[in-house]
Write a protein that holds these residues in place. Structure first.
Motif, PDB file in Angstrom:
ATOM      1  N   ARG A 104      11.915  11.018  -9.684  1.00  0.00           N
ATOM      2  CA  ARG A 104      12.644  12.169 -10.244  1.00  0.00           C
ATOM      3  C   ARG A 104      13.579  11.706 -11.359  1.00  0.00           C
ATOM      4  O   ARG A 104      13.632  12.321 -12.429  1.00  0.00           O
ATOM      5  N   ASP A 105      14.300  10.624 -11.100  1.00  0.00           N
ATOM      6  CA  ASP A 105      15.214  10.090 -12.115  1.00  0.00           C
ATOM      7  C   ASP A 105      14.469   9.637 -13.368  1.00  0.00           C
ATOM      8  O   ASP A 105      15.051   9.557 -14.440  1.00  0.00           O
ATOM      9  N   MET A 106      13.191   9.324 -13.200  1.00  0.00           N
ATOM     10  CA  MET A 106      12.370   8.859 -14.320  1.00  0.00           C
ATOM     11  C   MET A 106      11.477   9.971 -14.879  1.00  0.00           C
ATOM     12  O   MET A 106      10.595   9.716 -15.693  1.00  0.00           O
ATOM     13  N   GLY A 107      11.714  11.205 -14.390  1.00  0.00           N
ATOM     14  CA  GLY A 107      10.993  12.367 -14.903  1.00  0.00           C
ATOM     15  C   GLY A 107       9.576  12.517 -14.393  1.00  0.00           C
ATOM     16  O   GLY A 107       8.765  13.208 -15.024  1.00  0.00           O
ATOM     17  N   SER A 108       9.274  11.901 -13.240  1.00  0.00           N
ATOM     18  CA  SER A 108       7.888  11.899 -12.760  1.00  0.00           C
ATOM     19  C   SER A 108       7.773  12.219 -11.272  1.00  0.00           C
ATOM     20  O   SER A 108       6.860  11.735 -10.596  1.00  0.00           O
ATOM     21  N   GLU A 109       8.669  13.054 -10.750  1.00  0.00           N
ATOM     22  CA  GLU A 109       8.667  13.300  -9.302  1.00  0.00           C
ATOM     23  C   GLU A 109       7.355  13.921  -8.823  1.00  0.00           C
ATOM     24  O   GLU A 109       6.768  13.464  -7.823  1.00  0.00           O
ATOM     25  N   GLU A 110       6.887  14.944  -9.513  1.00  0.00           N
ATOM     26  CA  GLU A 110       5.664  15.617  -9.052  1.00  0.00           C
ATOM     27  C   GLU A 110       4.459  14.685  -9.141  1.00  0.00           C
ATOM     28  O   GLU A 110       3.591  14.692  -8.263  1.00  0.00           O
ATOM     29  N   ASP A 111       4.407  13.866 -10.184  1.00  0.00           N
ATOM     30  CA  ASP A 111       3.315  12.897 -10.308  1.00  0.00           C
ATOM     31  C   ASP A 111       3.337  11.902  -9.148  1.00  0.00           C
ATOM     32  O   ASP A 111       2.292  11.540  -8.592  1.00  0.00           O
ATOM     33  N   MET A 112       4.533  11.442  -8.786  1.00  0.00           N
ATOM     34  CA  MET A 112       4.657  10.509  -7.667  1.00  0.00           C
ATOM     35  C   MET A 112       4.258  11.183  -6.357  1.00  0.00           C
ATOM     36  O   MET A 112       3.533  10.602  -5.531  1.00  0.00           O
ATOM     37  N   TYR A 113       4.705  12.400  -6.173  1.00  0.00           N
ATOM     38  CA  TYR A 113       4.373  13.179  -4.975  1.00  0.00           C
ATOM     39  C   TYR A 113       2.853  13.243  -4.802  1.00  0.00           C
ATOM     40  O   TYR A 113       2.316  12.932  -3.729  1.00  0.00           O
ATOM     41  N   HIS A 114       2.149  13.606  -5.870  1.00  0.00           N
ATOM     42  CA  HIS A 114       0.692  13.711  -5.809  1.00  0.00           C
ATOM     43  C   HIS A 114       0.036  12.346  -5.596  1.00  0.00           C
ATOM     44  O   HIS A 114      -0.949  12.241  -4.849  1.00  0.00           O
ATOM     45  N   ALA A 115       0.578  11.312  -6.228  1.00  0.00           N
ATOM     46  CA  ALA A 115       0.008   9.966  -6.075  1.00  0.00           C
ATOM     47  C   ALA A 115       0.135   9.480  -4.632  1.00  0.00           C
ATOM     48  O   ALA A 115      -0.804   8.881  -4.082  1.00  0.00           O
ATOM     49  N   ILE A 116       1.272   9.741  -4.013  1.00  0.00           N
ATOM     50  CA  ILE A 116       1.481   9.337  -2.616  1.00  0.00           C
ATOM     51  C   ILE A 116       0.533  10.106  -1.705  1.00  0.00           C
ATOM     52  O   ILE A 116      -0.101   9.532  -0.807  1.00  0.00           O
ATOM     53  N   GLN A 117       0.416  11.419  -1.924  1.00  0.00           N
ATOM     54  CA  GLN A 117      -0.473  12.223  -1.083  1.00  0.00           C
ATOM     55  C   GLN A 117      -1.918  11.733  -1.178  1.00  0.00           C
ATOM     56  O   GLN A 117      -2.612  11.618  -0.168  1.00  0.00           O
ATOM     57  N   LYS A 118      -2.361  11.433  -2.385  1.00  0.00           N
ATOM     58  CA  LYS A 118      -3.746  10.967  -2.550  1.00  0.00           C
ATOM     59  C   LYS A 118      -3.948   9.600  -1.907  1.00  0.00           C
ATOM     60  O   LYS A 118      -4.984   9.346  -1.266  1.00  0.00           O
ATOM     61  N   ALA A 119      -2.981   8.717  -2.083  1.00  0.00           N
ATOM     62  CA  ALA A 119      -3.081   7.399  -1.459  1.00  0.00           C
ATOM     63  C   ALA A 119      -3.173   7.521   0.062  1.00  0.00           C
ATOM     64  O   ALA A 119      -3.981   6.831   0.712  1.00  0.00           O
ATOM     65  N   TYR A 120      -2.369   8.409   0.619  1.00  0.00           N
ATOM     66  CA  TYR A 120      -2.257   8.587   2.070  1.00  0.00           C
ATOM     67  C   TYR A 120      -3.466   9.332   2.635  1.00  0.00           C
ATOM     68  O   TYR A 120      -4.193   8.817   3.497  1.00  0.00           O
ATOM     69  N   TYR A 121      -3.681  10.538   2.149  1.00  0.00           N
ATOM     70  CA  TYR A 121      -4.647  11.428   2.781  1.00  0.00           C
ATOM     71  C   TYR A 121      -6.089  11.205   2.344  1.00  0.00           C
ATOM     72  O   TYR A 121      -7.011  11.533   3.092  1.00  0.00           O
ATOM     73  N   LEU A 122      -6.297  10.668   1.152  1.00  0.00           N
ATOM     74  CA  LEU A 122      -7.661  10.476   0.655  1.00  0.00           C
ATOM     75  C   LEU A 122      -8.107   9.024   0.674  1.00  0.00           C
ATOM     76  O   LEU A 122      -9.276   8.735   0.898  1.00  0.00           O
ATOM     77  N   ASN A 123      -7.150   8.093   0.444  1.00  0.00           N
ATOM     78  CA  ASN A 123      -7.510   6.680   0.316  1.00  0.00           C
ATOM     79  C   ASN A 123      -7.079   5.828   1.512  1.00  0.00           C
ATOM     80  O   ASN A 123      -7.246   4.602   1.485  1.00  0.00           O
ATOM     81  N   ALA A 124      -6.510   6.478   2.540  1.00  0.00           N
ATOM     82  CA  ALA A 124      -6.151   5.799   3.797  1.00  0.00           C
ATOM     83  C   ALA A 124      -5.197   4.626   3.597  1.00  0.00           C
ATOM     84  O   ALA A 124      -5.267   3.623   4.299  1.00  0.00           O
ATOM     85  N   LYS A 125      -4.283   4.761   2.620  1.00  0.00           N
ATOM     86  CA  LYS A 125      -3.252   3.747   2.408  1.00  0.00           C
ATOM     87  C   LYS A 125      -1.940   4.228   3.028  1.00  0.00           C
ATOM     88  O   LYS A 125      -1.717   5.424   3.170  1.00  0.00           O
ATOM     89  N   ASN A 126      -1.078   3.289   3.347  1.00  0.00           N
ATOM     90  CA  ASN A 126       0.130   3.616   4.103  1.00  0.00           C
ATOM     91  C   ASN A 126       1.357   3.732   3.203  1.00  0.00           C
ATOM     92  O   ASN A 126       1.887   2.725   2.739  1.00  0.00           O
ATOM     93  N   PRO A 127       1.866   4.960   2.962  1.00  0.00           N
ATOM     94  CA  PRO A 127       3.043   5.133   2.113  1.00  0.00           C
ATOM     95  C   PRO A 127       4.361   4.716   2.772  1.00  0.00           C
ATOM     96  O   PRO A 127       5.417   4.845   2.155  1.00  0.00           O
ATOM     97  N   SER A 128       4.300   4.238   4.013  1.00  0.00           N
ATOM     98  CA  SER A 128       5.501   3.632   4.604  1.00  0.00           C
ATOM     99  C   SER A 128       5.724   2.227   4.053  1.00  0.00           C
ATOM    100  O   SER A 128       6.792   1.646   4.246  1.00  0.00           O
ATOM    101  N   ASP A 129       4.697   1.683   3.382  1.00  0.00           N
ATOM    102  CA  ASP A 129       4.756   0.326   2.849  1.00  0.00           C
ATOM    103  C   ASP A 129       5.161   0.327   1.375  1.00  0.00           C
ATOM    104  O   ASP A 129       4.621   1.100   0.579  1.00  0.00           O
ATOM    105  N   LEU A 130       6.060  -0.576   1.012  1.00  0.00           N
ATOM    106  CA  LEU A 130       6.519  -0.673  -0.376  1.00  0.00           C
ATOM    107  C   LEU A 130       5.365  -1.014  -1.317  1.00  0.00           C
ATOM    108  O   LEU A 130       5.333  -0.539  -2.460  1.00  0.00           O
ATOM    109  N   ASP A 131       4.417  -1.814  -0.847  1.00  0.00           N
ATOM    110  CA  ASP A 131       3.275  -2.177  -1.703  1.00  0.00           C
ATOM    111  C   ASP A 131       2.494  -0.935  -2.137  1.00  0.00           C
ATOM    112  O   ASP A 131       2.104  -0.808  -3.305  1.00  0.00           O
TER     113      ASP A 131
END
Length: 208
Positions: A104-131
């Motif tokens: 959000r501070d970098m002007g990309s909150e919605e993009d990040m939101y969507h990227a996390i959702q896709k990583a989690y729900y579609l690509n089976a990656k864990n958004p609890s992890d910093l990596d």
């Protein structure tokens, strides 16, 4: 007076993922009101689960996987169920919330939101992890070093905790939630996960 539509969410909330297509349509339908300065949209992070390194208990894994299945049946939402067998889940959504706050501070909150959702729900990656979150940051054009430094700052200053407290104070205790703030008056907007029209009409009526 410009009204504010508050969208309270958690990037690891599966019902938020299910709501995502309808939320996008609602935002598109509100664009005229936004362009005419009658309305602004304010995202607010809800924070489902605090920081934890503890592996998720089997009964909770089963419960959450069942929730995904229910959303898939109810809304037709796509999920990658491999997550529950390959990702070592933890009950910890604050890191993903911090990532959205940083973006959000970098002007990309919605993009990040969507990227996390896709990583989690579609690509089976864990958004609890910093990596995983750093990978999402890089995907949306943020630099890994500056992102990770900002993540540490947000954690040390407890900025997510402040925002979550604000959401609770407003009575936004479930995710997703929508509420319209006009002056000091807060009007909850009932959600329709399948059709944006009723929400649009409720907002327009409140604004008139």
């Amino acid at each position: 007076m410009t009204a504010t539509l508050i969208y309270c969410y958690d990037p690891m909330c599966s019902w938020c993922w299910g709501f995502s297509p309808t939320w996008t349509k609602l935002q598109q339908s509100l664009q005229g009101l936004i362009d005419s300065d009658q309305l602004t949209i304010q995202p607010m992070l809800g924070g489902l689960a605090i920081d934890s390194d503890i592996p998720m208990p089997e009964d909770m894994k089963y419960k959450l996987e069942s929730t995904w299945k229910n959303i898939q049946i109810t809304l037709g939402t796509e999920f990658n169920f491999d997550f529950w067998r390959t990702a070592s889940p933890r009950r910890s959504t604050y890191p993903a919330c911090r990532a959205c706050y940083v973006a959000r501070d970098m002007g990309s909150e919605e993009d990040m939101y969507h990227a996390i959702q896709k990583a989690y729900y579609l690509n089976a990656k864990n958004p609890s992890d910093l990596d995983t979150l750093t990978e999402c940051a890089e995907l949306i054009g943020l630099k890994a070093d500056s992102f990770q430094k900002a993540m540490s700052h947000v954690k040390n200053e407890k900025l997510i905790e402040e925002e979550i407290e604000q959401a609770r104070h407003l009575g936004l205790n479930s995710f997703p939630s929508l509420a319209l703030l006009i002056g000091n008056r807060l009007t909850p907007i009932p959600l329709d996960y399948k059709n944006h029209t009723s929400m649009l009409e409720t907002i327009k009526k409140a604004l008139s």
